[in-house]
Scaffold this motif. Sequence first.
Motif, PDB file in Angstrom:
ATOM      1  N   UNK A  64       0.703  -1.421  -0.068  1.00  0.00           N
ATOM      2  CA  UNK A  64       0.162  -0.133  -0.094  1.00  0.00           C
ATOM      3  C   UNK A  64       0.710   1.441  -0.090  1.00  0.00           C
ATOM      4  N   UNK A  65       0.200   2.290  -0.321  1.00  0.00           N
ATOM      5  CA  UNK A  65       0.838   3.764   0.043  1.00  0.00           C
ATOM      6  C   UNK A  65       0.780   3.861   1.548  1.00  0.00           C
ATOM      7  N   UNK A  66       1.690   4.246   2.120  1.00  0.00           N
ATOM      8  CA  UNK A  66       1.800   4.438   3.735  1.00  0.00           C
ATOM      9  C   UNK A  66       1.976   5.997   4.102  1.00  0.00           C
ATOM     10  N   UNK A  78       5.057   0.011  -3.082  1.00  0.00           N
ATOM     11  CA  UNK A  78       5.204  -0.618  -4.015  1.00  0.00           C
ATOM     12  C   UNK A  78       6.142  -0.430  -5.220  1.00  0.00           C
ATOM     13  N   UNK A  79       6.440   1.024  -5.209  1.00  0.00           N
ATOM     14  CA  UNK A  79       7.524   1.572  -6.157  1.00  0.00           C
ATOM     15  C   UNK A  79       8.607   2.089  -5.379  1.00  0.00           C
ATOM     16  N   UNK A  80       8.596   2.042  -3.898  1.00  0.00           N
ATOM     17  CA  UNK A  80       9.654   2.533  -3.023  1.00  0.00           C
ATOM     18  C   UNK A  80       9.992   4.108  -3.386  1.00  0.00           C
ATOM     19  N   UNK A  81       8.767   4.689  -3.278  1.00  0.00           N
ATOM     20  CA  UNK A  81       8.938   6.304  -3.835  1.00  0.00           C
ATOM     21  C   UNK A  81       8.344   7.066  -2.625  1.00  0.00           C
ATOM     22  N   UNK A  82       8.865   8.149  -2.334  1.00  0.00           N
ATOM     23  CA  UNK A  82       8.422   8.987  -1.627  1.00  0.00           C
ATOM     24  C   UNK A  82       7.475  10.012  -2.236  1.00  0.00           C
ATOM     25  N   UNK A 119      15.268   9.703  -0.044  1.00  0.00           N
ATOM     26  CA  UNK A 119      14.662   9.492  -1.294  1.00  0.00           C
ATOM     27  C   UNK A 119      13.976   8.023  -1.555  1.00  0.00           C
ATOM     28  N   UNK A 120      14.492   7.113  -0.675  1.00  0.00           N
ATOM     29  CA  UNK A 120      13.980   5.704  -0.545  1.00  0.00           C
ATOM     30  C   UNK A 120      14.227   5.034   0.670  1.00  0.00           C
ATOM     31  N   UNK A 121      13.389   3.778   0.794  1.00  0.00           N
ATOM     32  CA  UNK A 121      13.465   3.239   2.325  1.00  0.00           C
ATOM     33  C   UNK A 121      14.871   2.659   2.361  1.00  0.00           C
ATOM     34  N   UNK A 122      15.473   2.536   1.274  1.00  0.00           N
ATOM     35  CA  UNK A 122      16.756   1.713   1.354  1.00  0.00           C
ATOM     36  C   UNK A 122      18.164   2.726   1.284  1.00  0.00           C
ATOM     37  N   UNK A 123      17.783   4.137   1.751  1.00  0.00           N
ATOM     38  CA  UNK A 123      19.013   4.894   1.801  1.00  0.00           C
ATOM     39  C   UNK A 123      19.687   4.478   3.263  1.00  0.00           C
ATOM     40  N   UNK A 124      20.883   4.683   3.331  1.00  0.00           N
ATOM     41  CA  UNK A 124      21.651   4.374   4.433  1.00  0.00           C
ATOM     42  C   UNK A 124      21.078   4.768   5.706  1.00  0.00           C
ATOM     43  N   UNK A 125      20.849   4.082   6.524  1.00  0.00           N
ATOM     44  CA  UNK A 125      20.163   4.479   8.016  1.00  0.00           C
ATOM     45  C   UNK A 125      20.914   5.650   8.528  1.00  0.00           C
ATOM     46  N   UNK A 126      22.349   5.496   8.735  1.00  0.00           N
ATOM     47  CA  UNK A 126      23.108   6.642   9.056  1.00  0.00           C
ATOM     48  C   UNK A 126      22.842   8.158   8.767  1.00  0.00           C
ATOM     49  N   UNK A 127      22.228   7.947   7.346  1.00  0.00           N
ATOM     50  CA  UNK A 127      22.069   9.225   6.750  1.00  0.00           C
ATOM     51  C   UNK A 127      20.506   9.880   6.795  1.00  0.00           C
ATOM     52  N   UNK A 128      19.580   8.600   7.455  1.00  0.00           N
ATOM     53  CA  UNK A 128      18.278   9.234   7.679  1.00  0.00           C
ATOM     54  C   UNK A 128      17.929   9.527   9.027  1.00  0.00           C
ATOM     55  N   UNK A 129      18.752   8.448  10.029  1.00  0.00           N
ATOM     56  CA  UNK A 129      18.394   8.733  11.741  1.00  0.00           C
ATOM     57  C   UNK A 129      19.692   9.159  12.185  1.00  0.00           C
ATOM     58  N   UNK A 130      19.691  10.268  12.872  1.00  0.00           N
ATOM     59  CA  UNK A 130      20.913  11.001  13.392  1.00  0.00           C
ATOM     60  C   UNK A 130      20.457  11.334  14.916  1.00  0.00           C
ATOM     61  N   UNK A 131      21.459  11.044  15.692  1.00  0.00           N
ATOM     62  CA  UNK A 131      21.366  11.051  17.118  1.00  0.00           C
ATOM     63  C   UNK A 131      22.467  12.085  17.534  1.00  0.00           C
ATOM     64  N   UNK A 132      22.212  12.898  18.851  1.00  0.00           N
ATOM     65  CA  UNK A 132      23.299  13.581  19.559  1.00  0.00           C
ATOM     66  C   UNK A 132      23.803  12.393  20.305  1.00  0.00           C
TER      67      UNK A 132
END
Length: 277
Positions: A64-66, A78-82, A119-132
């Motif tokens: 589905x669209x989420x 379905x298309x891995x598209x934001x 841009x994708x759910x498969x981008x590197x996690x370290x680029x998407x989730x950042x912490x102090x």
Amino acid sequence: MSLAAPKLIVSDVDGTLIDSRERVSRRLREALATFSAGGGYFALATGRPPRWLFPVLEQLPLRPICVCANGAVLYDSDSDRILTTRALSPSAMLELVGSAREALSAHGGVGVAVERAGVSAFDREAELFLVTPEYEHAWVSDEHGMGSEEEVLSQPAIKLLLRNDKLTAQEMYDLVRPAIPADLAHVTFSIGYGLLEVSAPGVTKQTGVADLAAILGIERAEIMAFGDMPNDIEMLSWAGRGYAMGNAREAVKAAADEVTTSNDEFGVARVIEALYR
């Protein structure tokens, strides 16, 4: 379709769609397949970012669209598209963190993290989730990025996370929410321990579902929604029919039109099955 047979069913994930073992039951898969085969649309509406959806999506009979990050992202699985994003600006986050830190100064302060869209759910996690460095993780995370507060808050984010491991989420909310103007950000939570989720002003699961409904050409009255935590309240009270789970918090039950059984008692499946009796 009548309200009894909606065109769009939207479900929260944790505590709602999946059971306490993080599984989608066979009964629910069959109910969703029947609904979809009849021409209905199904969507997820979750606090999770797209990168955390695939253990759930792999159990579903469709892709589905989420609505992700509490309404900040529409993601086509379905298309891995934001498809769309609604982000907090760096300046807003700096102000937010300052206000939250002051509100929690007598309780150990606050750790900060952000989720970015990518841009994708498969981008590197370290680029998407950042912490102090002082951020105490509320779940296991091995691939997050780390930086100074200035670095973490330097780019727009779809969600700002505020963490205090000495308080519950409700206790944090009661202290922080009055310090954050509604025109600066929306503050909510989806777990019991001390973690607040902050989005751009006015951004909730409701706005994400409304965006999706507009894309699909579906009216509000034709939407059925399910949820269990405070970050579901706006969605449940706005949808044509909102269902709180039996395991939901009392404030969520009060906001819903109906209360179904718990996520371990096939609560979502029961309601969908009743559409076909």
